[in-house]
Design a protein around this motif. Structure first.
Motif, PDB file in Angstrom:
ATOM      1  N   ALA A 342      34.074  38.547  53.453  1.00 19.82           N
ATOM      2  CA  ALA A 342      32.805  37.860  53.186  1.00 19.82           C
ATOM      3  C   ALA A 342      32.107  38.444  51.954  1.00 19.82           C
ATOM      4  N   LEU A 343      32.173  39.763  51.808  1.00 24.92           N
ATOM      5  CA  LEU A 343      31.560  40.392  50.639  1.00 24.92           C
ATOM      6  C   LEU A 343      32.235  39.947  49.340  1.00 24.92           C
ATOM      7  N   VAL A 344      33.567  39.897  49.358  1.00 24.39           N
ATOM      8  CA  VAL A 344      34.289  39.460  48.153  1.00 24.39           C
ATOM      9  C   VAL A 344      33.989  38.003  47.849  1.00 24.39           C
ATOM     10  N   SER A 345      33.889  37.181  48.879  1.00 19.94           N
ATOM     11  CA  SER A 345      33.561  35.766  48.670  1.00 19.94           C
ATOM     12  C   SER A 345      32.170  35.609  48.065  1.00 19.94           C
ATOM     13  N   ASN A 346      31.185  36.373  48.569  1.00 21.31           N
ATOM     14  CA  ASN A 346      29.833  36.314  47.999  1.00 21.31           C
ATOM     15  C   ASN A 346      29.816  36.822  46.554  1.00 21.31           C
ATOM     16  N   ASP A 388      42.258  39.831  46.640  1.00 20.86           N
ATOM     17  CA  ASP A 388      42.785  38.846  47.590  1.00 20.86           C
ATOM     18  C   ASP A 388      44.295  38.697  47.500  1.00 20.86           C
ATOM     19  N   GLY A 389      44.925  39.379  46.544  1.00 26.19           N
ATOM     20  CA  GLY A 389      46.371  39.305  46.399  1.00 26.19           C
ATOM     21  C   GLY A 389      46.849  38.163  45.530  1.00 26.19           C
ATOM     22  N   GLU A 393      46.160  34.288  39.506  1.00 20.15           N
ATOM     23  CA  GLU A 393      44.751  34.031  39.171  1.00 20.15           C
ATOM     24  C   GLU A 393      44.126  35.246  38.502  1.00 20.15           C
ATOM     25  N   ALA A 394      44.481  36.422  38.989  1.00 21.19           N
ATOM     26  CA  ALA A 394      43.946  37.638  38.391  1.00 21.19           C
ATOM     27  C   ALA A 394      44.388  37.773  36.941  1.00 21.19           C
ATOM     28  N   ARG A 395      45.681  37.511  36.666  1.00 23.08           N
ATOM     29  CA  ARG A 395      46.167  37.598  35.287  1.00 23.08           C
ATOM     30  C   ARG A 395      45.463  36.575  34.399  1.00 23.08           C
TER      31      ARG A 395
END
Length: 429
Positions: A342-346, A388-389, A393-395
């Motif tokens: 939830a923290l990462v989503s916010n 999130d793995g 998307e990260a790259r």
């Protein structure tokens, strides 16, 4: 003898040689008493050919020219010299006008609120501060001005005298590089203001002055928090104490006005921008100490006070997203478990909102802070995707952040994005 004989031979017979004088005309009396110079010395007639005839100063009257005609003739004869001289004269006149304006506006006008003896010391202090840097002389004349103000009975909490003290603290911090000495000056100012507010702040006739003095207490406390946190000082406890005092004083007065209403003569309180700045300073302090659970609500309140058309709102939103992602509340038996997802989503939501806010801001409101905030937000989105793995998307986000940082010359963002990309490639390999 020969001549005499010859003359006698030439005589006729019977004539006698008689010596005679030559016949002369009788002298007639002059009809004029005297003759002029020109009569005795007649002017020679000039030649009709050969050299040109010069005009006579005696025979012809001298002709005078007007200033305009003379200037026109002079320009025709010397066009370059006349133009250069005119340009120099105009430049000199403009320079004199500008020097007079600077003297009246900045040298005299800046110190018009001070008596002349104090103004004289302040001019010397500023000269040794800004033009001929001599810290000892500058501090000496600042102190002389303050001592003279006390002798003359000026209000030590007036804007003019407080301005001298703030100028001295700024000089010690920025030009002498002595933040501890600046802290000493500001601590004295703060103590004096707090003591006056406790003793006279409740009087009705001092309402306006109380508002002004209380506002100075908040501003000085915020500045003290910044100085205590400087690398040369690094007194984090005192920094936190000053910032908490500033925010507490600010919010208390704001709450009192909301509950009791603004009394007559109190005047306006600190504006929303300054309130947001104080809250942000305390939030940055908590974040530097990894107390993100304390920084998050302060960032939220700062965002609520700033205009969405301000590029600084983008910076606040990116800071909030980073703080949310790292937030860990103190572990006590009464605290609920922290939901990391939830923290990462916010955090992702606030980072995207920062990009949307920056996209809606156009020049002239848009500046470099918007572009740097976008680069940081893109980088943060890459970190959230990595958590999130989602490596692809990260790259993608890191590449976008790298390209934007390179385009705007944001060295720190470029370095961080390249490090993250290198680490991703190493983990995949």
């Amino acid at each position: 003898m020969i001549a005499r004989c010859c003359s006698r031979a030439c005589l006729r017979p019977g004539q006698r040689a008689v010596a005679r004088y030559p016949q002369t005309q009788p002298i007639k009396p002059s009809t004029t008493a005297f003759r002029s110079f020109s009569q005795w010395h007649p002017r020679p007639t000039p030649p009709t050919s050969g050299y040109p005839r010069r005009a006579s100063n005696f025979s012809q009257p001298r002709r005078t020219k007007t200033f305009r005609a003379a200037a026109r003739d002079l320009y025709k004869e010397y066009p370059f010299s006349v133009s250069l001289a005119s340009l120099c004269i105009i430049t000199a006149c403009l320079g004199l006008i500008y020097a007079n304006y600077v003297y009246r506006s900045y040298i005299i006008g800046e110190f018009a609120a001070y008596p002349e003896p104090i103004a004289r010391h302040l001019r010397r202090a500023l000269f040794y501060s800004n033009h001929d840097l001599q810290p000892e002389n500058a501090i000496k004349y600042y102190m002389k001005a303050l001592d003279l103000a006390n002798e003359m009975g000026l209000d030590p909490l007036s804007n003019e005298i407080l301005g001298v003290k703030f100028q001295l603290a700024s000089f010690l911090e920025k030009q002498v590089h002595q933040p501890k000495m600046a802290i000493e000056v500001l601590e004295r100012v703060k103590a004096h203001c707090v003591a006056w507010e406790k003793e006279f702040g409740s009087l009705d006739r001092q309402r306006e002055k109380r508002t002004r003095v209380l506002g100075q207490v908040v501003r000085v406390s915020v500045k003290l928090g910044e100085l205590y946190a400087a690398p040369e000082v690094m007194e984090t406890e005192h920094a936190e104490e000053s910032l908490v005092y500033a925010v507490t004083t600010l919010l208390k007065e704001q709450e009192r006005r909301q509950n009791e209403g603004v009394k007559e003569g109190e005047g306006d309180w600190i504006g929303a921008d300054e309130i947001g700045g104080a809250l942000e300073s305390l939030a940055n302090h908590y974040e530097s100490r990894s107390q993100h659970y304390l920084a998050t609500p302060l960032y939220l309140q700062s965002i609520s006070l700033i205009s969405p058309r301000n590029c600084h709102a983008v910076t606040l939103m990116t800071n909030l997203s980073a703080s949310l992602c790292q937030q860990l509340s103190p572990s006590t038996p009464y605290d609920p478990p922290v939901d990391r997802a939830a923290l990462v989503s916010n955090a992702r939501t606030w980072a995207r909102k920062a990009l949307d806010t920056a996209a809606a801001i156009e020049p002239p409101e848009r500046n470099a802070e918007c572009d740097q905030g976008c680069a940081v937000a893109m980088h943060n989105l890459g970190e959230f995707a990595e958590m999130d793995g989602d490596v692809a998307e990260a790259r993608r986000r890191y590449v976008e952040a790298e390209a934007l940082s390179k385009a705007i010359g944001f060295a720190e963002g470029l370095k961080m994005s390249r490090e993250r990309l290198k680490r991703l490639e190493g983990s995949i390999a």
